[in-house]
Motif scaffolding. Structure first.
Motif, PDB file in Angstrom:
ATOM      1  N   LYS A 104     -61.818 -32.179  20.314  1.00 55.05           N
ATOM      2  CA  LYS A 104     -62.874 -33.190  20.451  1.00 55.05           C
ATOM      3  C   LYS A 104     -63.371 -33.259  21.898  1.00 55.05           C
ATOM      4  CE  LYS A 104     -61.356 -36.311  16.778  1.00 55.05           C
ATOM      5  NZ  LYS A 104     -60.772 -37.630  16.479  1.00 55.05           N
TER       6      LYS A 104
ATOM      7  N   ALA B 255     -68.862 -29.519  25.853  1.00 51.02           N
ATOM      8  CA  ALA B 255     -69.878 -28.526  25.513  1.00 51.02           C
ATOM      9  C   ALA B 255     -71.221 -29.184  25.227  1.00 51.02           C
ATOM     10  CB  ALA B 255     -69.422 -27.713  24.305  1.00 51.02           C
ATOM     11  N   LEU B 256     -71.194 -30.349  24.615  1.00 52.88           N
ATOM     12  CA  LEU B 256     -72.429 -31.077  24.335  1.00 52.88           C
ATOM     13  C   LEU B 256     -73.083 -31.601  25.606  1.00 52.88           C
ATOM     14  CD1 LEU B 256     -71.393 -33.054  21.132  1.00 52.88           C
ATOM     15  CD2 LEU B 256     -73.029 -31.169  21.273  1.00 52.88           C
ATOM     16  N   MET B 257     -72.268 -31.963  26.579  1.00 51.20           N
ATOM     17  CA  MET B 257     -72.782 -32.511  27.839  1.00 51.20           C
ATOM     18  C   MET B 257     -73.276 -31.420  28.787  1.00 51.20           C
ATOM     19  SD  MET B 257     -72.648 -35.606  27.561  1.00 51.20           S
ATOM     20  CE  MET B 257     -71.833 -37.155  27.398  1.00 51.20           C
TER      21      MET B 257
ATOM     22  N   ILE C 212     -65.445 -30.230  22.628  1.00 45.96           N
ATOM     23  CA  ILE C 212     -66.760 -30.356  22.003  1.00 45.96           C
ATOM     24  C   ILE C 212     -67.652 -31.296  22.813  1.00 45.96           C
ATOM     25  CG2 ILE C 212     -67.981 -31.289  19.977  1.00 45.96           C
ATOM     26  CD1 ILE C 212     -65.497 -30.254  18.329  1.00 45.96           C
ATOM     27  N   ALA C 213     -67.095 -32.418  23.248  1.00 44.39           N
ATOM     28  CA  ALA C 213     -67.871 -33.374  24.050  1.00 44.39           C
ATOM     29  C   ALA C 213     -68.339 -32.721  25.358  1.00 44.39           C
ATOM     30  CB  ALA C 213     -67.036 -34.625  24.346  1.00 44.39           C
TER      31      ALA C 213
END
Length: 148
Positions: A139, A145-147, A142-143
Motif C-alpha cells: 500500500k 507511485a501515485l504521488m 502504491i501511494a
C-alpha cells in the motif's frame, strides 16, 4: 524446525517461475531418493534427479529445510499440491490465490526488505503476519507511485 521466511519466499518464487497451466513444479526429495537403496529404483537411471532450478535452491538451503518449507507452504494454503505416485517427489500444481497475493506483495526487493525489517522489529515470524505486513508495504509503495 524454525520457519525461515527467506526460504518461504524462495520456494514461492521457485514454484511461480516453473508452473503454468500445463507445467507442474516437481521437487525431488534428495534425502529420500538417496536413502532408498534401490528399493523403488531398480536402475540408477530411474532415480529422479533435481533440475537446475532445484539445484540452485539446494545451494542456498538444505534438502531437509526445503522439504519442510514446501510442506509448510502447502499446509498454509499458499501452494496446491498434486498427488504424486512417487513419495520421493513433491509435486506442486500452482500457487493458490493467497500464495499469489503473498508473493505479489514481496516479490521485489524494495518491498521485501522493508517488510522483513518490520517483521523483525515487531518480533513476528509467521506467514500470516508477513502477509499482513506485505499488504501494508505494498500500500505504501502504491501511494508513493501515485504521488511520484
Amino acid at each position: 524446525m524454525k520457519l525461515n521466511i527467506d526460504c518461504v519466499r524462495d520456494v514461492m518464487l521457485w514454484v511461480e517461475a516453473i508452473t503454468t497451466p500445463s507445467q507442474l513444479a516437481s521437487y525431488v526429495n534428495t534425502d529420500a531418493v538417496d536413502s532408498d537403496d534401490g528399493f523403488l529404483y531398480i536402475n540408477a537411471d530411474d532415480r529422479p534427479m533435481p533440475n537446475a532450478a532445484q539445484k540452485k535452491l539446494l545451494e542456498k538451503y538444505s534438502n531437509e529445510t526445503l522439504v519442510y518449507h514446501l510442506h509448510y507452504c502447502i499446509e498454509a494454503k499458499l501452494l496446491t499440491e498434486f498427488d504424486s505416485p512417487d513419495g520421493n517427489i513433491i509435486v506442486i500444481k500452482d500457487l493458490t490465490p493467497l500464495g499469489h497475493d503473498f508473493i505479489g506483495n514481496i516479490r521485489e526487493a524494495q518491498n521485501y526488505s522493508p517488510a522483513k525489517a518490520i517483521a523483525k522489529k515487531a518480533g513476528v515470524e509467521t506467514v500470516n503476519a508477513f502477509i499482513d505486513i506485505g499488504k501494508e508495504v505494498a500500500k505504501i509503495a502504491i501511494a508513493k507511485a501515485l504521488m511520484g
